[in-house]
Motif scaffolding. Structure first.
Motif, PDB file in Angstrom:
ATOM      1  N   TYR A 320      52.616  29.161  21.645  1.00  9.12           N
ATOM      2  CA  TYR A 320      53.758  28.876  22.601  1.00  9.12           C
ATOM      3  C   TYR A 320      53.666  27.187  22.201  1.00  9.12           C
ATOM      4  CZ  TYR A 320      52.377  28.514  27.082  1.00  9.12           C
ATOM      5  OH  TYR A 320      51.229  28.311  27.810  1.00  9.12           O
ATOM      6  N   ASP A 321      54.962  26.220  22.136  1.00 11.26           N
ATOM      7  CA  ASP A 321      54.075  25.112  22.373  1.00 11.26           C
ATOM      8  C   ASP A 321      55.283  24.692  23.926  1.00 11.26           C
ATOM      9  OD1 ASP A 321      54.302  22.367  22.107  1.00 11.26           O
ATOM     10  OD2 ASP A 321      55.101  22.686  19.936  1.00 11.26           O
ATOM     11  N   PRO A 322      54.596  23.978  24.589  1.00 10.13           N
ATOM     12  CA  PRO A 322      55.191  23.046  25.939  1.00 10.13           C
ATOM     13  C   PRO A 322      56.095  22.390  25.891  1.00 10.13           C
ATOM     14  CG  PRO A 322      52.456  23.153  25.454  1.00 10.13           C
ATOM     15  CD  PRO A 322      53.267  23.785  24.903  1.00 10.13           C
ATOM     16  N   GLY A 323      56.530  21.922  24.258  1.00  8.10           N
ATOM     17  CA  GLY A 323      57.074  21.338  23.795  1.00  8.10           C
ATOM     18  C   GLY A 323      58.750  22.568  23.616  1.00  8.10           C
ATOM     19  N   GLU A 324      58.631  23.356  24.002  1.00  6.21           N
ATOM     20  CA  GLU A 324      59.561  23.956  23.416  1.00  6.21           C
ATOM     21  C   GLU A 324      60.283  23.818  24.663  1.00  6.21           C
ATOM     22  OE1 GLU A 324      59.009  28.498  22.447  1.00  6.21           O
ATOM     23  OE2 GLU A 324      57.575  27.402  21.583  1.00  6.21           O
ATOM     24  N   LYS A 325      61.978  24.150  24.644  1.00  5.87           N
ATOM     25  CA  LYS A 325      62.581  24.229  25.663  1.00  5.87           C
ATOM     26  C   LYS A 325      62.081  25.528  26.789  1.00  5.87           C
ATOM     27  CE  LYS A 325      67.227  23.961  27.226  1.00  5.87           C
ATOM     28  NZ  LYS A 325      68.924  23.555  26.896  1.00  5.87           N
ATOM     29  N   MET A 326      61.389  25.406  27.590  1.00  8.89           N
ATOM     30  CA  MET A 326      61.571  26.452  28.460  1.00  8.89           C
ATOM     31  C   MET A 326      60.730  25.551  29.826  1.00  8.89           C
ATOM     32  SD  MET A 326      56.875  26.776  27.347  1.00  8.89           S
ATOM     33  CE  MET A 326      57.329  28.329  25.310  1.00  8.89           C
ATOM     34  N   ARG A 327      60.419  26.916  31.182  1.00 10.41           N
ATOM     35  CA  ARG A 327      60.139  26.558  32.252  1.00 10.41           C
ATOM     36  C   ARG A 327      59.558  27.139  32.752  1.00 10.41           C
ATOM     37  NH1 ARG A 327      66.571  26.167  35.445  1.00 10.41           N
ATOM     38  NH2 ARG A 327      67.472  24.377  33.510  1.00 10.41           N
ATOM     39  N   PHE A 328      58.884  26.756  34.069  1.00 12.12           N
ATOM     40  CA  PHE A 328      56.847  27.408  34.339  1.00 12.12           C
ATOM     41  C   PHE A 328      57.337  27.819  35.825  1.00 12.12           C
ATOM     42  CE2 PHE A 328      55.726  25.256  30.438  1.00 12.12           C
ATOM     43  CZ  PHE A 328      54.230  26.373  29.391  1.00 12.12           C
ATOM     44  N   GLY A 329      57.139  29.315  35.798  1.00 16.97           N
ATOM     45  CA  GLY A 329      57.365  29.389  37.283  1.00 16.97           C
ATOM     46  C   GLY A 329      55.684  30.314  37.669  1.00 16.97           C
ATOM     47  N   ARG A 330      55.651  30.353  38.711  1.00 16.66           N
ATOM     48  CA  ARG A 330      54.565  30.494  39.123  1.00 16.66           C
ATOM     49  C   ARG A 330      55.168  32.075  40.326  1.00 16.66           C
ATOM     50  NH1 ARG A 330      49.863  27.248  40.207  1.00 16.66           N
ATOM     51  NH2 ARG A 330      49.706  27.278  38.084  1.00 16.66           N
ATOM     52  N   LEU A 331      54.220  33.301  40.514  1.00 17.08           N
ATOM     53  CA  LEU A 331      55.043  34.342  41.862  1.00 17.08           C
ATOM     54  C   LEU A 331      54.181  34.207  43.150  1.00 17.08           C
ATOM     55  CD1 LEU A 331      55.054  37.722  39.727  1.00 17.08           C
ATOM     56  CD2 LEU A 331      56.447  36.268  40.049  1.00 17.08           C
ATOM     57  N   PRO A 332      54.551  33.289  43.885  1.00 16.31           N
ATOM     58  CA  PRO A 332      53.989  33.399  45.038  1.00 16.31           C
ATOM     59  C   PRO A 332      53.658  35.277  46.056  1.00 16.31           C
ATOM     60  CG  PRO A 332      56.410  33.703  45.088  1.00 16.31           C
ATOM     61  CD  PRO A 332      56.953  33.905  43.896  1.00 16.31           C
ATOM     62  N   LYS A 333      52.598  35.147  46.950  1.00 14.84           N
ATOM     63  CA  LYS A 333      52.704  35.990  47.271  1.00 14.84           C
ATOM     64  C   LYS A 333      53.746  37.512  47.971  1.00 14.84           C
ATOM     65  CE  LYS A 333      47.444  34.816  48.439  1.00 14.84           C
ATOM     66  NZ  LYS A 333      46.570  34.352  49.050  1.00 14.84           N
ATOM     67  N   SER A 334      54.237  36.363  48.358  1.00 13.99           N
ATOM     68  CA  SER A 334      55.592  36.903  49.144  1.00 13.99           C
ATOM     69  C   SER A 334      56.368  38.169  48.074  1.00 13.99           C
ATOM     70  CB  SER A 334      56.641  36.362  49.568  1.00 13.99           C
ATOM     71  OG  SER A 334      56.497  35.442  49.367  1.00 13.99           O
ATOM     72  N   ALA A 335      56.359  37.309  46.752  1.00 12.66           N
ATOM     73  CA  ALA A 335      56.968  38.457  45.921  1.00 12.66           C
ATOM     74  C   ALA A 335      56.197  39.601  45.086  1.00 12.66           C
ATOM     75  CB  ALA A 335      57.614  37.720  44.575  1.00 12.66           C
ATOM     76  N   LEU A 336      55.069  40.039  46.075  1.00 12.47           N
ATOM     77  CA  LEU A 336      54.264  41.144  45.572  1.00 12.47           C
ATOM     78  C   LEU A 336      54.252  41.852  46.858  1.00 12.47           C
ATOM     79  CD1 LEU A 336      51.959  39.392  42.692  1.00 12.47           C
ATOM     80  CD2 LEU A 336      53.480  40.705  42.219  1.00 12.47           C
ATOM     81  N   SER A 337      53.914  43.612  47.251  1.00 14.34           N
ATOM     82  CA  SER A 337      53.972  44.511  47.759  1.00 14.34           C
ATOM     83  C   SER A 337      52.638  45.151  47.703  1.00 14.34           C
ATOM     84  CB  SER A 337      55.109  44.957  48.197  1.00 14.34           C
ATOM     85  OG  SER A 337      55.487  45.380  47.135  1.00 14.34           O
ATOM     86  N   ARG A 338      52.043  45.731  48.433  1.00 12.88           N
ATOM     87  CA  ARG A 338      50.602  45.798  47.357  1.00 12.88           C
ATOM     88  C   ARG A 338      51.304  47.376  47.651  1.00 12.88           C
ATOM     89  NH1 ARG A 338      46.670  47.789  45.475  1.00 12.88           N
ATOM     90  NH2 ARG A 338      44.287  47.341  45.636  1.00 12.88           N
ATOM     91  N   THR A 339      50.951  48.464  46.719  1.00 18.49           N
ATOM     92  CA  THR A 339      51.221  49.720  46.690  1.00 18.49           C
ATOM     93  C   THR A 339      49.805  50.607  46.204  1.00 18.49           C
ATOM     94  OG1 THR A 339      51.870  49.891  44.199  1.00 18.49           O
ATOM     95  CG2 THR A 339      53.056  48.999  46.274  1.00 18.49           C
ATOM     96  N   SER A 340      49.669  51.808  45.759  1.00 16.35           N
ATOM     97  CA  SER A 340      48.877  52.317  45.087  1.00 16.35           C
ATOM     98  C   SER A 340      48.361  51.832  43.794  1.00 16.35           C
ATOM     99  CB  SER A 340      48.175  53.660  44.930  1.00 16.35           C
ATOM    100  OG  SER A 340      48.116  54.550  46.594  1.00 16.35           O
ATOM    101  N   PRO A 341      47.318  51.357  43.283  1.00 18.95           N
ATOM    102  CA  PRO A 341      47.356  51.731  41.345  1.00 18.95           C
ATOM    103  C   PRO A 341      48.312  52.655  40.511  1.00 18.95           C
ATOM    104  CG  PRO A 341      45.823  50.699  42.309  1.00 18.95           C
ATOM    105  CD  PRO A 341      46.716  51.809  43.313  1.00 18.95           C
ATOM    106  N   ALA A 342      49.380  52.622  39.895  1.00 23.60           N
ATOM    107  CA  ALA A 342      49.954  53.397  39.341  1.00 23.60           C
ATOM    108  C   ALA A 342      48.924  54.194  38.345  1.00 23.60           C
ATOM    109  CB  ALA A 342      51.526  53.063  38.536  1.00 23.60           C
TER     110      ALA A 342
END
Length: 342
Positions: A320-342
């Protein structure tokens, strides 16, 4: 001869030639349609699903000490790959051809070999492959190899070793497998110069993920392992995916439940980051509409992302080219809840 009879004979001759020309034209059209159908079928198949990623580039020029390729071998590899690209043979098929040439001739255009074997693929005139002159022409020989490969039913689902053997019919049927990783390196490096970048990057491999060991690395490696599987709207694996479903699946396999399911929901909960600051595992959002982004992909490393693109395209890795029309985002820890690996 009577002029009238001569004229009639000439007319019959012209009619005969016309009929012959039409027959030849029809045969040519039939051959063309058959070939186009074969190529179309091949182009729609997974490219390099299940193959190893190239761990290092192959130099194109005077040779490379790491892989042992010299200038002569590189020119032959370039020819084989270029013929495959010109005929829309999937990347996996190009790897099969390089594997065969590595085993049969070490990518060297030999004037002879075992019995009457000739050229890069050590094809034999006595077995109907062509004339000695034809088989010593790398372009012609590569085209002959690809035509034979595309005629093998289900070759796309075979291992590279078995696909090469189906064409070569060697007395050493398992000899091709050892060349697979090297062939992937060659196609990935040499093929980049002339092929569509996305096609070459769609390798179906576990690419080197430049991030410390941990959940992000595990999730990314799982996503990369899905390359070559089909896109299906609403699917979250394991056989097909939509863009956000691939991300949900990757994190689930790493032992985490992601609190968002769609690209719009993921965009809402991520922390925005500036272009150029993205890291492996960050999300890239594109195709913005009134309800938010319609597409999301994941950074493998800056400049490279894994995605489930859209209907008709398999999961792939692409630049990808950063010049493309796009936005970047980082997942916060609060978005992930620990489970047993599938």
């Amino acid at each position: 001869m009577n002029p009238v009879l001569l004229a009639a004979s000439s007319r019959r001759g012209r009619r005969g030639l016309a009929v012959l020309a039409l027959a030849l034209a029809a045969a040519g059209v039939a051959f063309l349609l058959t070939t186009m159908s074969m190529l179309s079928t091949a182009a729609a198949s997974p490219s390099m699903s299940g193959l190893p990623c190239p761990s290092e580039a192959v130099a194109v020029g005077d040779g490379d000490g790491k892989t042992g390729l010299n200038a002569h071998q590189i020119r032959n590899a370039q020819t084989i790959i270029a013929v495959g690209q010109k005929n829309q043979v999937p990347t996996r098929g190009q790897v099969v051809a390089i594997v065969a040439a590595l085993q049969e001739s070490n990518l060297t255009n030999h004037p002879g070999g075992d019995r009457d074997s000739i050229g890069l693929f050590q094809m034999r005139p006595s077995m109907g492959w062509g004339t000695p002159k034809q088989l010593h022409n790398p372009t012609w020989a590569a085209g002959k190899f690809y035509r034979a490969l595309l005629s093998v039913p289900g070759w796309e689902k075979m291992s590279v070793n078995d696909a090469a053997q189906a064409v070569e019919k060697s007395g050493f049927p398992d000899a091709y497998a050892k060349h697979t990783k090297r062939a992937v390196q060659i196609v990935a490096s040499i093929g980049r110069g002339t092929a569509d970048r996305a096609q070459i990057d769609t390798t179906g491999c576990t690419a080197a993920v430049d991030t410390p060991a941990g959940p992000t690395r595990d999730a990314l490696k799982t996503m990369l392992a899905q390359v070559g599987k089909p896109y299906e709207w609403g699917a979250t694996g394991p056989d097909s995916f939509d863009c956000s479903g691939l991300i949900v699946y990757g994190w689930r396999k790493a032992g985490y439940q992601l609190s968002a399911r769609t690209s719009q929901a993921m965009h809402t909960l991520t922390t925005p980051i500036k272009k150029g600051q993205e890291k492996p595992g960050d999300l890239i959002f594109t195709q913005f509409r009134s309800g938010g982004p319609a597409h999301v992909m994941v950074v493998v490393k800056p400049g490279l992302a894994v995605e489930a693109p859209r209907t008709g395209l398999d999961v792939r890795v692409r630049e990808y080219d950063p010049g493309e029309k796009m936005r970047f985002g980082r997942l916060p820890k609060s978005a992930l809840s620990r489970t047993s690996p599938a």
